[in-house]
Design an enzyme around this catalytic site. Structure first.
Site, PDB file in Angstrom:
ATOM      1  CD  GLU A 150       4.762  -7.028  -0.651  1.00 38.35           C
ATOM      2  OE1 GLU A 150       4.617  -6.523   0.472  1.00 38.35           O
ATOM      3  OE2 GLU A 150       5.854  -7.450  -1.069  1.00 38.35           O
ATOM      4  CB  CYS A 155     -11.446  -6.821   6.894  1.00 40.35           C
ATOM      5  SG  CYS A 155     -12.605  -5.592   7.495  1.00 40.35           S
ATOM      6  CD  GLU A 305       8.040  -4.751  -4.161  1.00 37.64           C
ATOM      7  OE1 GLU A 305       8.604  -4.857  -3.056  1.00 37.64           O
ATOM      8  OE2 GLU A 305       6.889  -4.336  -4.287  1.00 37.64           O
TER       9      GLU A 305
HETATM   10  C1  GLA Z   1       7.338  -4.709  -0.046  1.00 40.07           C
HETATM   11  C2  GLA Z   1       6.471  -3.668  -0.712  1.00 40.07           C
HETATM   12  C3  GLA Z   1       7.216  -2.443  -1.137  1.00 40.07           C
HETATM   13  C4  GLA Z   1       8.267  -2.053  -0.131  1.00 40.07           C
HETATM   14  C5  GLA Z   1       9.176  -3.213   0.103  1.00 40.07           C
HETATM   15  C6  GLA Z   1      10.310  -2.891   1.051  1.00 40.07           C
HETATM   16  O1  GLA Z   1       7.760  -5.701  -0.873  1.00 40.07           O
HETATM   17  O2  GLA Z   1       5.738  -4.177  -1.790  1.00 40.07           O
HETATM   18  O3  GLA Z   1       6.272  -1.404  -1.297  1.00 40.07           O
HETATM   19  O4  GLA Z   1       7.649  -1.674   1.054  1.00 40.07           O
HETATM   20  O5  GLA Z   1       8.452  -4.260   0.658  1.00 40.07           O
HETATM   21  O6  GLA Z   1      11.173  -3.983   1.190  1.00 40.07           O
HETATM   22 ZN    ZN Z   2     -14.402  -5.736   6.152  1.00 40.91          ZN
END
Ligand code: GLA
Ligand code: ZN
Length: 676
Positions: A150, A155, A305
């Site tokens: 993700e 920065c 996910e």
């Molecule tokens: C995100 C992250 C996971 C986890 C889920 C929880 O999608 O990629 O590592 O933290 O959220 O919902």
């Molecule tokens: Zn940086």
């Protein structure tokens, strides 16, 4: 790419949190088999377990998981661990930690907070990936590389700014060109030395736009650096990273160029009440993001996910009602996913995600409602293998554009608190979703040749090249629908000289002289002109009301109130073999539904189902080589009747035949094959 013949079913697995309890891992694998889980995403946050101290690698535990997976014929999606940097590294090399906008190095901890530019971090990531690829690149179980996790955030460290200045120099060549592009004589913001670019001054809109482009580029080159050793060792294994649907930090269209497969993490707030915003119309918004993700490469994507129950990070997370887990998974497949994967396989006992749902709960066995529902879904998916790889047949494109959203957000306008870009795009997506019409959600750089109808809501930033390509699309017979707020600035963020809608002025046959801004709850009536076939009666406009001149277009509706009464509210212009429509005001839902619904009819764009859909029921298709699968999904918490018309269908799991009027149970998800 290795051919995949199964729908991937499984998700994030973190056995390194359980190494002191090998019996737990034994049990996990028994339960995986029971639920027909065929895929594990491994190592997403495992850096500290894989390299507990600098240069000392520990792969024994991961080898064991590969062995176990292979014994059970399971697939592994192997993640690179760069989403979370280990403590030893962050303390030894503080420059890898992100710097905030106010110039502070973040304290070590959390995750997703490394500097994307830092040569040290890139070097460490590369060394780790080299190890992973050399060790696992040709393992039987490995089917996909999962880069980091993700990607998000910016920065503001010295390294990032030094790289930004280099990027700007390469782009503009001279400070004069940069100052012109940024209109920086304003408030004496003129840059007389490249070194003066040390912060992101939010009042220099072009700078904000470039910064977000640059950060996208840094993320892209960060991914390239990660991928190089992986491709070298395992050229046949595809690469993905998990996106987040509508996430605006980096332009996903650019990042997608580095990937073989696009995937995303879907966390709709199922069962929470709908507010005024369409983002809380959960089934619609989830469908939109599935479509957007699929359209990044216009090929099947992966649901990387989803949550098998309540999450731990929203205000309130209701339990998933019986059937919802299956429905949400089927919805992803319906929109083009070749997987249903979850975060996570086993619920950890500590740290912030200890109460986040998982396939295996703290109780440790499979005798739970969610495990049973998940196993039953696993069983269904084994009947659906023919879905894998099937495309989605969209003849309609709706444009959602990152760059345009960035500059619209940065600009100070008459409509500051009512810009609502995403909301407006969703409002123009909804009529298609409601009718079961397949849609690609693309950006303004898309290739239009596959579409009959292109809908471009509020495309604030419109480069001449994009306008040109849209004009060609219309000229060749396409139908373009665009709205207020389109064609206002060019690619530098400078207001377009020569009038709104900029380079679309000729194809639309209009010139927008002014735009009213109405604060809520003000409304203005608009009325259909008698000759209009696409609308009927009167409608209500709010927020944006353009006052425009016809320059060849005809008016199909006009304002009926205020000093602009009689002025066009909807126009249509025949251009070449096609037509270009302009919606001048932000109208009620019925307006958009009538207009786009009638265009679908007139253009004979196919529906997934040739009979109207009840409210809250979604129909989607996947098709290839004459095979057509219909997904029929009831997002209502009650039984609804649905008319299948005269076609005959068979359920691909059970073979049950369906035709005419059928009843859909609450949260039902049917997958039907049309019978000859
Ligand atoms: C995100 C992250 C996971 C986890 C889920 C929880 O999608 O990629 O590592 O933290 O959220 O919902
Ligand atoms: Zn940086």
């Amino acid at each position: 790419m290795k051919p995949r013949e199964q729908i991937l079913f499984g998700g994030d697995y973190n056995p390194d949190q359980w190494l002191s309890q090998p019996d737990v891992i034994d049990r996990d694998f028994e339960l995986f088999e029971k639920a027909r889980i065929n895929t594990l995403t491994l190592g997403v946050f495992s850096w500290a377990s894989l390299e507990p101290e600098e240069g000392r690698y520990e792969f024994g535990w991961m080898d064991d998981i590969f062995d176990r997976a292979e014994r059970q014929n399971m697939h592994i999606i192997l993640a690179t661990p760069s989403g979370g940097k280990p403590n030893w590294m962050a303390l030894k090399y503080p420059e890898i930690r992100r710097v905030t906008e106010t110039g502070q190095h973040e304290v070590q901890g959390r995750r997703h907070n490394h500097c994307l530019t830092s040569p040290v971090y890139r070097e460490k990531v590369r060394a780790m990936n080299e190890q992973l690829a050399a060790r696992y690149g040709d393992r039987e179980a490995l089917i996909l590389w999962h880069i980091s996790n993700e990607f998000s955030g910016y920065c503001y460290c010295d390294q990032c700014f030094a790289a930004f200045r280099q990027w700007l120099k390469a782009k503009y060549q001279s400070l004069d060109a940069l100052n012109d592009a940024y209109w920086s004589r304003f408030w004496s913001h003129t840059y007389t030395d490249w070194e003066q670019i040390q912060t992101i001054d939010k009042t220099v809109c072009g700078l904000v736009l470039d910064w977000r482009r640059f950060m996208t580029e840094q993320c892209r080159s960060f991914i390239r650096n990660e991928v190089e050793p992986l491709r070298r060792h395992s050229p046949k294994i595809p690469v993905t990273t998990n996106f987040m649907g509508v996430h605006l930090d980096y332009d996903y269209h650019q990042l997608a160029k580095e990937l073989d497969v696009v995937s995303w993490d879907a966390y709709p707030s199922w069962h929470t009440p709908q507010t005024d915003s369409l983002t809380s119309h959960h089934s619609l918004f989830a469908g939109f993001r599935h479509d957007l993700t699929r359209s990044l490469k216009r090929q099947p994507f992966l649901l990387m996910e989803a949550s098998p129950g309540p999450v731990n990070w929203k205000d309130v997370s209701p339990l998933l009602r019986p059937g919802m887990l299956r429905l949400a998974g089927m919805q992803a497949i319906a929109h083009g996913s070749d997987s249903v994967c979850y975060f996570q396989m086993r619920k950890g006992r500590g740290s912030i995600e200890q109460f986040h749902a998982a396939v295996i709960d703290h109780v440790g066995h499979g005798n739970t409602r969610m495990f049973r529902e998940l196993s039953s879904l696993g069983q269904s998916l084994t009947q659906m293998e023919s879905v894998v790889g099937m495309p989605t047949p969209a003849k309609v494109a709706v444009v959602f554009d990152w760059e345009s959203s960035w500059i619209l957000d940065a600009a100070g306008t008459q409509h500051n608190t009512i810009k609502q870009y995403l909301e407006t795009v969703l409002a123009h997506y909804k009529p298609f979703w409601d009718r079961g019409v397949a849609v690609d959600v693309v950006d303004a750089k898309a290739d239009w040749s596959a579409y009959q109808l292109v809908v471009v809501p509020m495309l604030f930033l419109l480069p001449e090249s994009s306008a040109q390509r849209l004009a060609e699309f219309v000229e060749r017979g396409g139908t373009l629908v665009t709205t207020y707020g389109t064609g206002v600035v060019d690619e530098t963020g400078l207001a377009i000289a020569g009038g709104i809608p900029g380079h679309l002025r000729e194809v639309l046959g209009i010139w927008v002289e002014e735009s009213d801004a109405l604060p809520d709850p003000c409304r203005r009536r608009i009325k259909t002109l008698t000759e209009a076939k696409c609308l009927s009666g009167s409608y209500e406009a709010r927020h944006y009301l353009d006052v425009l001149h016809l320059e060849g277009a005809e008016a199909l509706a006009v304002y009926d109130e205020d000093f602009y009464a009689g002025s066009p509210a909807l126009t249509r212009h025949e251009y070449g073999k096609g037509a270009a429509w302009y919606i001048a005001s932000r109208n009620d839902e019925r307006f958009t539904s009538d207009l786009l619904g009638n265009l679908v009819k007139q253009l004979e764009i196919p529906y997934s189902l040739n009979a109207g859909l009840p409210k809250g029921v979604s129909a989607q298709t996947r098709e290839s080589e004459g095979r057509r699968l219909l997904f029929l999904m009831n997002f209502n918490d009650e039984v609804v009747s649905c008319d299948l018309g005269s076609s005959l269908y068979a359920d691909i799991e059970t073979g049950t035949g369906y035709t005419g009027l059928i009843e859909l149970e609450p949260y039902a998800a049917l997958v039907l094959r049309e019978r000859e």
